[in-house]
Design an enzyme around this catalytic site. Sequence first.
Site, short mmCIF file in Angstrom:
data_model
loop_
_atom_site.label_atom_id
_atom_site.label_comp_id
_atom_site.label_asym_id
_atom_site.label_seq_id
_atom_site.Cartn_x
_atom_site.Cartn_y
_atom_site.Cartn_z
N HIS A 95 -3.25 -8.37 -1.56
CA HIS A 95 -3.79 -7.09 -2.02
C HIS A 95 -3.53 -6.86 -3.50
CE1 HIS A 95 -5.26 -5.63 1.78
NE2 HIS A 95 -4.11 -5.94 2.38
N SER A 111 -0.82 -1.96 6.26
CA SER A 111 -0.62 -3.40 6.35
C SER A 111 0.76 -3.78 6.87
CB SER A 111 -0.80 -4.03 4.96
OG SER A 111 -2.07 -3.77 4.42
#
Length: 531
Positions: free
Chosen positions: A467, A351
């Site tokens: 997340h 990410s």
Amino acid sequence: MNKKALSILMRARMKPHDRPNLSLSPLPTTNAASKMQQQNSHKPPTEGNSAPNDSGNSESEFKRVNASMQSAISMNKTEVLDDVLNNFSEGYFTLSDENRRKLLLVLARDYDLNRSQVRELIKQYLGLELPADKAQANGSEEEGLFSSFYRIERNLRHALQPVYEVLFDRLNTHPGGLRFLSILRANILSILTEENIASLRALDSCLKEKLSTWLSPAALELHQITWDDPASLLEKIVAYEAVHPISNLLDLKRRLGIGRRCFGYLHPAIPGEPLIFIEVALMKNVAQTIQEVLWDSPPIPESEATSALFYSISSTQPGLAGINLGKFLIKRVVKLVKREMPHISTFATLSPIPGFMTWLLSKLASQTVLAEGDMSQPVAEGSASTFFENILKPDEEEALMSLPKDIATGKNGMEVLFNLLTSTSYKWIHSPETLSALNPPLMCLCARYLLLEKKRGKALDSVANFHLQNGAMVERINWMADLSEKGLSQSGGIMVNYVYSLDNIEEYAHSYFSNGVIHASSNLQRHVEPE
């Protein structure tokens, strides 16, 4: 299946992406972009952003659409209601931006709840006295004693529902209405970014709540997108990919082929268009650079894969912002992949860290001012720094100050770091000496940013917050993992792996939601532990 139309579309809309210059770093990288904050510039035109015609700028057109909206709310004749809703939705798209804003304000203010009625019902409710002998009353007597309470509570619930809920509910059951409501909310959000209007924010809150209910996981279909899907669906994947743009037809085919998966959430009311989709790479190990994901050729045999890496997640509907469909999508994909491929043991992401450089540069700027002892200068906005803190260790300071003056200048290490990172030429990525000096401080500061910097008790970084609230842990930060211009400007080229541990997802999500606890690997924790 004939892919000719798709091929023509891609040639017209996309520029080929050359393979990145591998000499820039020992670790090959390529373009990457922000996961949650990136707005996709390749989206196809829709009714929501099409240019209005000239008639949309006229007062008469506004009055006509306003009248059809009023009819759509007040009319009870079901046999003509569909026509009225059609007239309203079609008329809305003819309006200019200013007239759309004007209409939405009318909807928010004139069709709000009746507060006079609410106040009167509350007065009546407060005037009632609870029966003193409730414990001695039997069932029928208790019903009689509380009948006034039940009646006013029922009336109060009804009065607290704004009138515009009727319009939302009717559009939801109307063909094409759910998509129209999504576009309507996108327009509301656009206005709210410019003006904080209380009535419009209440309208948005109500519509968001409605959409969250109508788009619950039970109403969504999880679909694995493959090369055999219709070209119209594949076109949507190309157009809406918001993280790593698809460069050509071969690139698309690879992302849907062996060693790769793509899953999307579809809704029956918006057929052929995923509301959100996620791309997965099946790999031997958790990738440290985006290059490993996008350019490994050929992919490994799927039977040898031990990890599933989520490397791109894209939402296709701006009007669904704040509705966490990604949370449910990731969890369902994890379960599906695990069921189909039991040998996959690790589920992780690669990410971006979109807020890191903004935070760091603000911190460096404010600390430089404080280091000079000039308290009259304003501290950089958003830094929240009111006292001096040398964020560099002595050896990091020394390494930065030892760099050649033609590469970096500054009165102290923080100023040198600031000047390097704000250079738009990014020459420092070509200098092994500079990279060596930057690695220790940037990695430590990035770990601090991810693990310690918070807003309202939650992670300051938007992607991290996404997340973590889904139950992931921060596993590893990766040096020079993304050398694209966006990757360098947002995070200094650093990317992060979040890991979803199947046994701990719910526990981690709960502790983060309740107490802001950020779970991280021991290797990452050592970056923020005091020496």
